[in-house]
Write a protein that holds these residues in place. Structure first.
Motif, PDB file in Angstrom:
ATOM      1  N   SER A   1       0.821  -4.793   5.990  1.00 25.58           N
ATOM      2  CA  SER A   1       1.272  -6.061   5.414  1.00 25.58           C
ATOM      3  C   SER A   1       0.248  -7.169   5.647  1.00 25.58           C
ATOM      4  O   SER A   1       0.065  -8.046   4.801  1.00 25.58           O
ATOM      5  N   GLY A   2      -0.426  -7.110   6.794  1.00 25.97           N
ATOM      6  CA  GLY A   2      -1.455  -8.106   7.076  1.00 25.97           C
ATOM      7  C   GLY A   2      -2.622  -8.008   6.111  1.00 25.97           C
ATOM      8  O   GLY A   2      -3.164  -9.027   5.653  1.00 25.97           O
TER       9      GLY A   2
ATOM     10  N   ILE B   1      -2.470  -6.797   3.060  1.00 28.30           N
ATOM     11  CA  ILE B   1      -1.990  -7.256   1.751  1.00 28.30           C
ATOM     12  C   ILE B   1      -2.029  -8.778   1.691  1.00 28.30           C
ATOM     13  O   ILE B   1      -2.459  -9.369   0.692  1.00 28.30           O
ATOM     14  N   LEU B   2      -1.585  -9.411   2.773  1.00 28.77           N
ATOM     15  CA  LEU B   2      -1.627 -10.877   2.833  1.00 28.77           C
ATOM     16  C   LEU B   2      -3.062 -11.377   2.705  1.00 28.77           C
ATOM     17  O   LEU B   2      -3.337 -12.329   1.958  1.00 28.77           O
TER      18      LEU B   2
ATOM     19  N   HIS C   1       6.323 -17.697   4.146  1.00 29.56           N
ATOM     20  CA  HIS C   1       7.160 -16.509   3.927  1.00 29.56           C
ATOM     21  C   HIS C   1       6.738 -15.368   4.851  1.00 29.56           C
ATOM     22  O   HIS C   1       7.596 -14.691   5.442  1.00 29.56           O
ATOM     23  N   PHE C   2       5.435 -15.164   4.976  1.00 29.08           N
ATOM     24  CA  PHE C   2       4.946 -14.075   5.823  1.00 29.08           C
ATOM     25  C   PHE C   2       5.364 -14.294   7.276  1.00 29.08           C
ATOM     26  O   PHE C   2       5.822 -13.362   7.951  1.00 29.08           O
TER      27      PHE C   2
ATOM     28  N   ARG D   1       9.238 -13.853   7.569  1.00 30.77           N
ATOM     29  CA  ARG D   1       9.653 -12.450   7.414  1.00 30.77           C
ATOM     30  C   ARG D   1       9.244 -11.615   8.627  1.00 30.77           C
ATOM     31  O   ARG D   1      10.008 -10.761   9.087  1.00 30.77           O
ATOM     32  N   THR D   2       8.047 -11.856   9.132  1.00 30.07           N
ATOM     33  CA  THR D   2       7.595 -11.134  10.326  1.00 30.07           C
ATOM     34  C   THR D   2       8.511 -11.435  11.503  1.00 30.07           C
ATOM     35  O   THR D   2       8.880 -10.537  12.272  1.00 30.07           O
TER      36      THR D   2
ATOM     37  N   SER E   1      14.000  -0.270   8.374  1.00 30.31           N
ATOM     38  CA  SER E   1      13.237   0.981   8.431  1.00 30.31           C
ATOM     39  C   SER E   1      13.850   2.031   9.347  1.00 30.31           C
ATOM     40  O   SER E   1      13.281   3.106   9.523  1.00 30.31           O
TER      41      SER E   1
END
Length: 255
Positions: A1-2, A4-5, A36-37, A40-41, A54
């Motif tokens: 995810s990092g 992708i960010l 948002h990141f 969400r994290t 998950s």
């Protein structure tokens, strides 16, 4: 995810360079993405949302450390992102965006600090759980047949757990973050263990030897933890437990 960010942020920087007229909107989008990141994290890790999403059985110290790593990484990028994106922003419009980005930067710092606090809390809870078992362990020390030359199960457990935490975190976190976390852990070990040991009823010579051995075993472990500048004493991570050892048994544990 990092990653992708990072890719998304890079694309927005490219847009800002190619289309200066959209710079204001680009900064707004970047601020929203960063918010948002971070949110969400926080929900997934500190809020344990990943257990539902998950199917994780628990949020471990490794999960927390990885979250800290990416949050710290993004936090370190924000000044450079600001510098590049603000090149094309008119002065009259900069103030609002700068205050927004400042708030986001602060949010990331707070989030990282909360993760570190949680890691310290985990270690404190594990220590307290082991301390609750200590009176039962000590009961056997005063018996005439107690000739065990090894540290107690308590001493072995607490040193094993803090060593494990150190091993996991040292693979992921920056040294400065390790130092900040383990300064608190060392403080907790010194204060809680010294308090517990001070209340123990140990009368027989073998019981006193067992207690002395436990203190020494724990201090050897404490010496190895990365808690630079924890104490002004020349001995690394010197604290209350050292004073207890010196006062009670007239001995010490060096580096």
């Amino acid at each position: 995810s990092g990653l992708i960010l990072l890719k998304m942020l890079s694309e927005y920087v490219d847009i800002s360079k190619c289309l200066p007229s959209l710079s204001f909107e680009v900064v707004q989008r970047v601020v929203e993405i960063l918010k948002h990141f971070n949110t969400r994290t926080c929900q997934l890790v500190l809020g344990a949302g990943a257990m539902q999403v998950s199917g994780l059985k628990s949020i471990t110290s490794k999960h927390l450390a990885l979250a800290s790593q990416i949050i710290s990484f993004v936090h370190s990028l924000i000044p450079d992102i600001r510098r590049v994106l603000f090149l094309k922003i008119p002065e009259a419009r900069k103030h609002l965006l700068m205050s927004e980005l400042d708030r986001v930067t602060q949010d990331y710092k707070v989030h990282r600090d909360e993760i570190h606090t949680k890691l310290v809390q985990i270690m404190r809870e594990r220590l307290l759980a082991n301390l609750r078992k200590l009176p039962q362990i000590v009961e056997s020390w005063n018996g005439p047949d107690d000739n065990d030359s090894q540290p107690s199960l308590f001493a072995k457990a607490v040193t094993k757990e803090v060593t494990y935490l150190h091993r996991i975190l040292s693979q992921i976190l920056l040294e400065v973050d390790l130092q900040a976390i383990f300064r608190q852990v060392v403080q907790i070990f010194h204060s809680h263990i010294t308090e517990a040991f001070s209340k123990l009823e140990v009368s027989s010579p073998q019981a006193k030897n067992r207690l002395c051995r436990d203190v020494q075993h724990i201090l050897v472990c404490i010496r190895k933890l990365p808690a630079q500048n924890f104490s002004s004493e020349p001995v690394r991570n010197y604290g209350l437990l050292d004073e207890f050892l010196a006062e009670k048994f007239g001995t010490k544990v060096d580096e």
